[in-house]
Design an enzyme around this catalytic site. Structure first.
Site, PDB file in Angstrom:
ATOM      1  N   ARG A  34       0.823  -1.033   0.023  1.00 18.14           N
ATOM      2  CA  ARG A  34      -0.050   0.198  -0.081  1.00 18.14           C
ATOM      3  C   ARG A  34       0.868   1.206  -0.063  1.00 18.14           C
ATOM      4  NH1 ARG A  34      -4.529   0.994   4.751  1.00 18.14           N
ATOM      5  NH2 ARG A  34      -2.415   0.885   5.817  1.00 18.14           N
TER       6      ARG A  34
ATOM      7  N   ASP B 164       3.912  -6.750  10.333  1.00 17.27           N
ATOM      8  CA  ASP B 164       4.732  -6.376  11.368  1.00 17.27           C
ATOM      9  C   ASP B 164       4.619  -7.420  12.490  1.00 17.27           C
ATOM     10  OD1 ASP B 164       5.746  -4.190   9.796  1.00 17.27           O
ATOM     11  OD2 ASP B 164       4.752  -2.765  10.499  1.00 17.27           O
TER      12      ASP B 164
ATOM     13  N   ASP C 189      -0.490  -3.465  12.851  1.00 14.66           N
ATOM     14  CA  ASP C 189      -0.136  -3.943  11.234  1.00 14.66           C
ATOM     15  C   ASP C 189       0.170  -5.389  11.580  1.00 14.66           C
ATOM     16  OD1 ASP C 189       1.919  -4.532   9.125  1.00 14.66           O
ATOM     17  OD2 ASP C 189       1.569  -2.694   8.647  1.00 14.66           O
TER      18      ASP C 189
ATOM     19  N   THR D 249      -0.889   7.652  -1.045  1.00 13.87           N
ATOM     20  CA  THR D 249      -2.373   7.457  -1.840  1.00 13.87           C
ATOM     21  C   THR D 249      -3.135   6.144  -1.233  1.00 13.87           C
ATOM     22  OG1 THR D 249      -1.623   5.917  -3.283  1.00 13.87           O
ATOM     23  CG2 THR D 249      -1.043   8.132  -3.843  1.00 13.87           C
TER      24      THR D 249
END
Length: 208
Positions: free
Chosen positions: A103, A202, A199, A107
């Site tokens: 990602r 992660d 996340d 944006t």
């Protein structure tokens, strides 16, 4: 709404531990695989069965086994891999594909860097794995990659989803069923699910 929430107590129990910020990477990986395997029971509820004749130690009988319909598990890299690992324990004969996306932090749009799918994807029932359905940018892109490759029967499996992500999948791919363990409250300004679990990639791999 073409969404199934797997609210089984075992799933919800393990999900609570996944959310806890104090859960380490080793336990997090194991729990992600376990939750994915439990979710697969529900996601695969409509698999076709064929009658077969077998012989027990006592007599012959008619039983039911999975039909010849082939399965494919496709992971959105990198976090989707851990879900595939769990589901493969149930269906070890399934073929595995990979779609690499990240990602863009500015944006929030997906950028594709890799795609490798089974050659016969058109004839397989596809289960696409993406632990966090947030903005749904990656999922929507991956679904289109699958469709462009000929896939016709696709289910998206995510551990946690945001309402915004579900709405986008329904809007852009209304034929795709979504199977989740929880639908959370909202997305924050950075596109993360709240309350979520952080996340997923992660936490799985111990990176930041």
């Amino acid at each position: 709404m073409n969404v199934t929430v797997v609210d089984h107590p075992l799933v919800q129990h393990k999900l609570a531990i996944l959310r806890d910020k104090n859960t380490g990477s080793k336990d997090f990986r194991e729990l992600m695989a376990e939750v994915s395997m439990l979710m697969a029971y529900e996601a695969m509820r409509d698999l076709e069965l064929d009658p077969v004749t077998i012989e027990t130690p006592l007599t012959r009988m008619e039983a039911r086994m999975l039909s010849g319909k082939k399965l494919a598990l496709v992971a959105i890299l990198r976090a989707g891999l851990i879900m595939v690992d769990g589901i493969l324990r149930l269906v070890p004969a399934a073929r595995v594909g990979h779609i690499g996306l990240y990602r863009d932090p500015q944006t929030l749009n997906p950028v594709e860097y890799y795609a490798k799918l089974p050659e016969d994807i058109r004839g397989r029932r596809v289960f696409l794995t993406d632990p966090m359905l947030a903005t749904a940018g990656s999922a929507v892109h991956a679904i289109q990659v699958l469709k462009n490759s000929g896939a016709q029967h696709i289910k998206l499996m995510s551990i946690i989803a945001a309402p915004e992500g579900i709405a986008r999948v329904e809007r852009e791919h209304p034929d795709v069923e979504v199977v989740v363990a929880a639908i959370d409250d909202h997305l924050n300004d950075h596109g993360y699910i709240v309350p979520g679990l952080g996340d997923a990639g992660d936490r799985i791999y111990g990176t930041k």
